[in-house]
Write an enzyme that holds these catalytic residues in place. Structure first.
Site, PDB file in Angstrom:
ATOM      1  N   GLY A 173       0.810  -1.221   0.000  1.00  0.00           N
ATOM      2  CA  GLY A 173       0.000   0.000   0.000  1.00  0.00           C
ATOM      3  C   GLY A 173       0.836   1.261   0.000  1.00  0.00           C
ATOM      4  O   GLY A 173       2.032   1.228   0.295  1.00  0.00           O
ATOM      5  N   CYS A 174       0.203   2.391  -0.350  1.00  0.00           N
ATOM      6  CA  CYS A 174       0.908   3.673  -0.377  1.00  0.00           C
ATOM      7  C   CYS A 174       0.764   4.427   0.946  1.00  0.00           C
ATOM      8  O   CYS A 174       1.356   5.478   1.131  1.00  0.00           O
ATOM      9  CB  CYS A 174       0.379   4.551  -1.503  1.00  0.00           C
ATOM     10  SG  CYS A 174       1.007   4.045  -3.099  1.00  0.00           S
ATOM     11  N   VAL A 175      -0.091   3.935   1.831  1.00  0.00           N
ATOM     12  CA  VAL A 175      -0.335   4.704   3.062  1.00  0.00           C
ATOM     13  C   VAL A 175       0.118   3.921   4.296  1.00  0.00           C
ATOM     14  O   VAL A 175      -0.094   2.727   4.385  1.00  0.00           O
ATOM     15  CB  VAL A 175      -1.828   5.076   3.188  1.00  0.00           C
ATOM     16  CG1 VAL A 175      -2.093   5.730   4.523  1.00  0.00           C
ATOM     17  CG2 VAL A 175      -2.208   6.006   2.065  1.00  0.00           C
TER      18      VAL A 175
END
Lengths: 104, 155
Positions: free
Chosen positions: A102-104
């Site tokens: 994920g990017c977060v």
């Protein structure tokens, strides 16, 4: 594919040092990976690592930093202090699960 | 592999939902990779750290070609609220936190938060108009100093 000596055995790892066969994982291997990352495992580290393994077993996805802090009593500040220089990646490495996507 | 990035300083200059999120995602992403990060809020970007506005950030439905709706329809009452509601729902499903929580999260992750002094003066604001996580109000000169040796990203 490279191999590394972890937990006294020769274990297959990828070029970032993540073990490639999840079944290979053991506590001894985790301790060796942590040592290589300069991390001394405490009970608080294990809270994170154990959660990552449980969540991965359920979802087949490595949890993101936010997911870890929402589902354990470890908050963002503590998580960064436990695994300096990249909490998601380092905890995943020790837990024997893939790098969080994920990017977060 | 090329030389690794060690520090990023990200400028947030817009006050819309789509104007604020990219900077936060990049700052938080940097911290997750062990990269030092600074967030510098300027002009309407200050809405992202003002106590009064932080929980009320909306998607711009007018003058935003990415929305793919005609400007006149985008201007109808409630359109911005509707678009915001839909986007927030999608983001929650993707585990992307609301702006307020995201900014606190960046701060807890070690990202420094700064407000631009010129904008603060222009909008007649004070330190106590901002959420507590904001580290300080700094000049553009201070910004360049702390950005030294790293990359600067303008959003």
């Amino acid at each position: 594919m490279a191999t590394a000596t972890l937990g006294g055995k020769s274990i297959e790892v990828n070029d970032e040092g993540f073990i490639t066969n999840q079944e290979d994982w053991s506590k001894e291997i985790a301790l060796d990976i942590a040592k290589n990352l300069g991390i001394e495992m405490t009970d608080r580290h294990w809270v994170v690592v154990n959660y990552m393994r449980e969540d991965y077993a359920k979802t087949k996805k490595s949890p993101t930093v936010r997911r870890i802090t929402q589902n354990t009593d470890v908050n963002t500040k503590e998580l960064y202090a436990l695994f300096p220089g990249g909490p998601g990646k380092k905890a995943a490495n020790i837990a024997g699960v893939p790098k969080p996507a994920g990017c977060v | 592999m090329d030389e690794k990035i060690k520090k990023v300083s990200i400028i947030v200059s817009k006050g819309s939902l789509e104007g604020i999120y990219p900077g936060l995602i990049m700052a938080n992403g940097a911290r997750m990779e062990g990269i030092e990060a600074n967030l510098f809020f300027t002009f309407f970007g200050l809405d992202a750290i003002k106590t009064k506005t932080i929980d009320n950030i909306k998607v711009a439905t007018v003058g935003n070609p990415g929305m793919h709706i005609p400007t006149l329809i985008g201007a109808l009452p409630g359109m911005s609220a509707l678009a915001t509601h839909m986007m927030k729902k999608t983001m929650a499903e993707l585990d992307i936190p609301p702006i307020h929580e995201f900014i606190e999260m960046c701060h807890d992750a070690g990202c420094m938060l700064y407000a631009c002094k010129a904008s603060v003066e222009m909008f007649k604001l004070e330190k106590n108009d901002f959420i507590e996580a904001v580290d300080s109000i700094i000049t553009v000169g201070d910004f360049y100093e702390m950005a030294g040796g790293g990359e600067i990203i303008f959003t």
